[in-house]
Each structure stands twice: as C-alpha cells, then as structure tokens.
Scaffold this motif. Structure first.
Motif, PDB file in Angstrom:
ATOM      1  N   TYR A  30      23.070 117.960 -43.756  1.00  0.00           N
ATOM      2  CA  TYR A  30      22.416 118.939 -42.874  1.00  0.00           C
ATOM      3  C   TYR A  30      20.943 118.591 -42.678  1.00  0.00           C
ATOM      4  O   TYR A  30      20.441 118.582 -41.551  1.00  0.00           O
ATOM      5  N   VAL A  31      20.264 118.312 -43.776  1.00  0.00           N
ATOM      6  CA  VAL A  31      18.833 117.995 -43.706  1.00  0.00           C
ATOM      7  C   VAL A  31      18.603 116.712 -42.914  1.00  0.00           C
ATOM      8  O   VAL A  31      17.708 116.642 -42.065  1.00  0.00           O
ATOM      9  N   MET A  32      19.415 115.695 -43.157  1.00  0.00           N
ATOM     10  CA  MET A  32      19.221 114.424 -42.465  1.00  0.00           C
ATOM     11  C   MET A  32      19.491 114.551 -40.964  1.00  0.00           C
ATOM     12  O   MET A  32      18.818 113.909 -40.159  1.00  0.00           O
ATOM     13  N   LEU A  33      20.458 115.371 -40.591  1.00  0.00           N
ATOM     14  CA  LEU A  33      20.757 115.563 -39.167  1.00  0.00           C
ATOM     15  C   LEU A  33      19.659 116.345 -38.452  1.00  0.00           C
ATOM     16  O   LEU A  33      19.481 116.210 -37.244  1.00  0.00           O
ATOM     17  N   ASN A  34      18.933 117.173 -39.200  1.00  0.00           N
ATOM     18  CA  ASN A  34      17.893 117.998 -38.607  1.00  0.00           C
ATOM     19  C   ASN A  34      16.482 117.506 -38.897  1.00  0.00           C
ATOM     20  O   ASN A  34      15.510 118.161 -38.511  1.00  0.00           O
ATOM     21  N   ALA A  35      16.364 116.364 -39.567  1.00  0.00           N
ATOM     22  CA  ALA A  35      15.043 115.837 -39.930  1.00  0.00           C
ATOM     23  C   ALA A  35      14.311 115.324 -38.697  1.00  0.00           C
ATOM     24  O   ALA A  35      14.912 114.828 -37.754  1.00  0.00           O
ATOM     25  N   GLU A  36      13.001 115.454 -38.739  1.00  0.00           N
ATOM     26  CA  GLU A  36      12.152 114.984 -37.646  1.00  0.00           C
ATOM     27  C   GLU A  36      11.689 113.550 -37.857  1.00  0.00           C
ATOM     28  O   GLU A  36      11.046 112.976 -36.989  1.00  0.00           O
ATOM     29  N   GLN A  37      11.997 112.971 -39.011  1.00  0.00           N
ATOM     30  CA  GLN A  37      11.601 111.598 -39.290  1.00  0.00           C
ATOM     31  C   GLN A  37      12.716 110.905 -40.064  1.00  0.00           C
ATOM     32  O   GLN A  37      13.579 111.556 -40.643  1.00  0.00           O
ATOM     33  N   SER A  38      12.679 109.580 -40.072  1.00  0.00           N
ATOM     34  CA  SER A  38      13.708 108.819 -40.774  1.00  0.00           C
ATOM     35  C   SER A  38      13.506 108.936 -42.282  1.00  0.00           C
ATOM     36  O   SER A  38      12.440 109.319 -42.765  1.00  0.00           O
ATOM     37  N   LEU A  39      14.544 108.539 -43.007  1.00  0.00           N
ATOM     38  CA  LEU A  39      14.484 108.559 -44.466  1.00  0.00           C
ATOM     39  C   LEU A  39      13.392 107.625 -44.976  1.00  0.00           C
ATOM     40  O   LEU A  39      12.676 107.959 -45.916  1.00  0.00           O
ATOM     41  N   ILE A  40      13.227 106.490 -44.328  1.00  0.00           N
ATOM     42  CA  ILE A  40      12.191 105.528 -44.733  1.00  0.00           C
ATOM     43  C   ILE A  40      10.800 106.109 -44.486  1.00  0.00           C
ATOM     44  O   ILE A  40       9.925 106.017 -45.350  1.00  0.00           O
ATOM     45  N   GLN A  41      10.597 106.725 -43.326  1.00  0.00           N
ATOM     46  CA  GLN A  41       9.301 107.350 -43.036  1.00  0.00           C
ATOM     47  C   GLN A  41       8.997 108.455 -44.046  1.00  0.00           C
ATOM     48  O   GLN A  41       7.855 108.604 -44.495  1.00  0.00           O
ATOM     49  N   PHE A  42      10.005 109.210 -44.385  1.00  0.00           N
ATOM     50  CA  PHE A  42       9.823 110.286 -45.355  1.00  0.00           C
ATOM     51  C   PHE A  42       9.422 109.726 -46.716  1.00  0.00           C
ATOM     52  O   PHE A  42       8.509 110.238 -47.372  1.00  0.00           O
ATOM     53  N   GLY A  43      10.087 108.645 -47.140  1.00  0.00           N
ATOM     54  CA  GLY A  43       9.751 108.017 -48.413  1.00  0.00           C
ATOM     55  C   GLY A  43       8.333 107.483 -48.435  1.00  0.00           C
ATOM     56  O   GLY A  43       7.612 107.641 -49.423  1.00  0.00           O
ATOM     57  N   ILE A  44       7.912 106.864 -47.341  1.00  0.00           N
ATOM     58  CA  ILE A  44       6.543 106.342 -47.238  1.00  0.00           C
ATOM     59  C   ILE A  44       5.533 107.483 -47.323  1.00  0.00           C
ATOM     60  O   ILE A  44       4.517 107.387 -48.012  1.00  0.00           O
ATOM     61  N   GLN A  45       5.843 108.574 -46.656  1.00  0.00           N
ATOM     62  CA  GLN A  45       4.951 109.735 -46.694  1.00  0.00           C
ATOM     63  C   GLN A  45       4.847 110.287 -48.114  1.00  0.00           C
ATOM     64  O   GLN A  45       3.755 110.623 -48.573  1.00  0.00           O
ATOM     65  N   LEU A  46       5.970 110.366 -48.819  1.00  0.00           N
ATOM     66  CA  LEU A  46       5.940 110.872 -50.194  1.00  0.00           C
ATOM     67  C   LEU A  46       5.119 109.973 -51.108  1.00  0.00           C
ATOM     68  O   LEU A  46       4.379 110.456 -51.957  1.00  0.00           O
ATOM     69  N   MET A  47       5.248 108.659 -50.929  1.00  0.00           N
ATOM     70  CA  MET A  47       4.537 107.726 -51.797  1.00  0.00           C
ATOM     71  C   MET A  47       3.058 107.605 -51.457  1.00  0.00           C
ATOM     72  O   MET A  47       2.291 107.035 -52.234  1.00  0.00           O
ATOM     73  N   SER A  48       2.626 108.158 -50.341  1.00  0.00           N
ATOM     74  CA  SER A  48       1.224 108.031 -49.941  1.00  0.00           C
ATOM     75  C   SER A  48       0.309 109.047 -50.624  1.00  0.00           C
ATOM     76  O   SER A  48      -0.905 108.939 -50.525  1.00  0.00           O
ATOM     77  N   HIS A  49       0.867 110.003 -51.334  1.00  0.00           N
ATOM     78  CA  HIS A  49       0.073 111.010 -52.050  1.00  0.00           C
ATOM     79  C   HIS A  49       0.412 110.949 -53.541  1.00  0.00           C
ATOM     80  O   HIS A  49       1.598 110.947 -53.899  1.00  0.00           O
ATOM     81  N   PRO A  50      -0.586 110.933 -54.407  1.00  0.00           N
ATOM     82  CA  PRO A  50      -0.324 110.799 -55.845  1.00  0.00           C
ATOM     83  C   PRO A  50       0.580 111.894 -56.422  1.00  0.00           C
ATOM     84  O   PRO A  50       1.422 111.611 -57.268  1.00  0.00           O
ATOM     85  N   ASP A  51       0.429 113.119 -55.949  1.00  0.00           N
ATOM     86  CA  ASP A  51       1.232 114.201 -56.533  1.00  0.00           C
ATOM     87  C   ASP A  51       2.712 114.058 -56.191  1.00  0.00           C
ATOM     88  O   ASP A  51       3.581 114.232 -57.046  1.00  0.00           O
ATOM     89  N   THR A  52       3.037 113.719 -54.958  1.00  0.00           N
ATOM     90  CA  THR A  52       4.444 113.544 -54.588  1.00  0.00           C
ATOM     91  C   THR A  52       4.974 112.194 -55.065  1.00  0.00           C
ATOM     92  O   THR A  52       6.159 112.070 -55.388  1.00  0.00           O
ATOM     93  N   ALA A  53       4.114 111.185 -55.145  1.00  0.00           N
ATOM     94  CA  ALA A  53       4.533 109.880 -55.668  1.00  0.00           C
ATOM     95  C   ALA A  53       4.977 110.020 -57.120  1.00  0.00           C
ATOM     96  O   ALA A  53       5.946 109.382 -57.544  1.00  0.00           O
TER      97      ALA A  53
END
Length: 107
Positions: free
Chosen positions: A20-43
C-alpha cells in the motif's frame, strides 16, 4: 501450524501495508533510502535496522545449516532481507514452519 500463525499473520499484514505504501509513495524506494541516510538521526535508525538484519541472516544461516540446507536455499531470503528488512526473516520462519522437516519445532 499453530506456531506459524503469528509469523504468517505478521508477514501478510506487513506485506500488505508495504505494498500500500509503495503504491502511494511520492518517491522511489532508492530516493527514500537516500533521504533517510542524509540525516544523522534517521541514518542511525537505518543502520540499526541493518545490524538487526545482519544478525537475522546469521541466525537463518545457522538454522538452515543445522537442518541440512545449503546456502543456495537461503539466497532468496537474504535478498529479501536486504531490501525489506523484516520480510526475509518472517518469510523464513513461515517457510520453515510449513516445511515437513521443520514442522514448526525449535521456532
């Protein structure tokens, strides 16, 4: 079969939610992972999850080895774990519990 029910229920519900989340996501899984790793708290959370995933892979390997399974048997579970951390071990537990030689023992 009774021992498989909690893992199977969790696997189905989590996979349905993930789909459900992947079908409704506004960005790809790779983009989401990059975004998460770009901040120390989410990384830190992502790193923590992958440490847990690595430990789960070690457990799956040792368990499969004790049951006479080869590494080839585990490769699909490892690949799924690398992308969807908890789905691989959950699927392994369900598969192990449903197999004749596992029969849910030691789960």
């Amino acid at each position: 079969m009774k021992k498989v029910v909690p893992a199977l229920t969790t696997l189905i519900l989590f996979c349905a939610y993930t789909l459900y989340v992947m079908l409704n996501a506004e960005q790809s899984l790779i983009q989401f992972g990059i975004q998460l790793m770009s901040h120390p708290d989410t990384a830190q959370v992502v790193i923590d999850l992958y440490i847990l995933a690595g430990l789960a892979c070690v457990w799956m390997y040792r368990d499969a080895q004790s049951r006479g399974k080869t590494i080839g048997y585990l490769l699909p579970f490892f690949a799924i774990t690398a992308v969807f951390v908890s789905v691989g071990p959950l699927l392994y537990i369900v598969t192990r519990g449903l197999s004749k030689d596992g029969s849910g023992q030691n789960a």
